[in-house]
Design an enzyme around this catalytic site. Structure first.
Site, PDB file in Angstrom:
ATOM      1  N   VAL A 103       0.865  -1.175   0.000  1.00  0.00           N
ATOM      2  CA  VAL A 103       0.000   0.000   0.000  1.00  0.00           C
ATOM      3  C   VAL A 103       0.899   1.222   0.000  1.00  0.00           C
ATOM      4  CG1 VAL A 103      -1.778   1.290   1.238  1.00  0.00           C
ATOM      5  CG2 VAL A 103      -1.822  -1.215   1.271  1.00  0.00           C
ATOM      6  N   CYS A 104       0.564   2.191  -0.833  1.00  0.00           N
ATOM      7  CA  CYS A 104       1.278   3.461  -0.849  1.00  0.00           C
ATOM      8  C   CYS A 104       2.767   3.227  -1.151  1.00  0.00           C
ATOM      9  CB  CYS A 104       1.038   4.177   0.484  1.00  0.00           C
ATOM     10  SG  CYS A 104       1.405   5.939   0.500  1.00  0.00           S
ATOM     11  N   THR A 105       3.657   3.849  -0.394  1.00  0.00           N
ATOM     12  CA  THR A 105       5.094   3.737  -0.676  1.00  0.00           C
ATOM     13  C   THR A 105       5.698   2.415  -0.215  1.00  0.00           C
ATOM     14  OG1 THR A 105       5.503   4.994   1.360  1.00  0.00           O
ATOM     15  CG2 THR A 105       5.506   6.214  -0.724  1.00  0.00           C
TER      16      THR A 105
END
Length: 230
Positions: A103-105
């Protein structure tokens, strides 16, 4: 009775808490046998960027093989990029996991582990282009799938990602039940959730605020391929 599904989420200092808690909540309300683990080097609590504390439930050493392994994002990702124990754990789990996810970075960490070469992947909009440094194909999207690699965009995209995973594992109805139980029906008051729709001044402010963190990530990604030849 089906065998329990096993989900494992990395937790680490300076994690972005919603990257974790969004998909964790979806997995936890799934109405079938499952195990949801929080994974770290040891069992001491770690704090998110906003101060919430999370207590790991398993160490890397005693974690069983997982159906789904997930790396959330956050400022703490920068330290994970150089944490060989984390990277080795992800590589080991990836050999047998049904899905390797982020998720995300968190996708930058999958990249640093060498798991995204030639794969389409996404990340937070402030970091998506950095995936190219790890041999990935940066791809815009809330949820991007390439084989068993599934990556989510920034923060709230983790909820969409988790519903996608549940649908893959258990069918659409199971995912819809999770969505309904949590009344996930977003209707934000502003159309400012992407850099394309947000006011230019807001975009510029966020870019400026994240410049130092991005610079560190960019420096690491730019030399990754030379340090890790295919």
């Amino acid at each position: 009775m089906p065998a329990p599904l096993s989900f494992g989420f990395l937790v680490f200092p300076d994690i972005q808490q919603l990257d974790l808690t969004g998909p964790y909540e979806i997995a936890s309300v799934l109405d079938r046998p499952k195990e949801v683990h929080l994974l770290w080097h040891d069992l001491r609590p770690v704090r998110s960027t906003t101060g919430l504390a999370f207590t790991p439930t398993r160490t890397f050493a005693d974690c069983p093989p997982l159906d789904v392994v997930c790396v959330p994002g956050g400022i703490g990702v920068n330290a994970l990029l150089r944490d060989e124990a984390v990277l080795a754990f992800l590589r080991a789990q990836a050999r047998s996991a049904r899905y390797v996810t982020s998720v995300c970075t968190g996708s930058l960490v999958l990249g640093a582990a060498g798991l995204l070469r030639g794969k389409r992947a996404t990340s937070h909009w402030l970091a998506r282009d950095l995936l190219a440094g790890f041999g990935a194909v940066p791809t815009q999207g809330r949820v991007v799938r390439d084989g068993k690699i599934i990556t989510a965009g920034g923060v709230t995209a983790g909820i969409d990602f988790a519903l996608t995973i549940i649908a893959e594992l258990c069918g659409d109805e199971a995912a819809q039940a999770c969505q309904l139980q949590l009344e996930y029906a977003p209707a934000p008051p502003f159309d400012a959730g992407t850099p394309e729709t947000a006011p230019k001044g807001v975009v510029a402010k966020l870019k400026a605020g994240g410049a130092a963190v991005r610079e560190q990530r960019s420096a690491f990604a730019s030399g990754w391929a030379a340090r890790n030849p295919a």
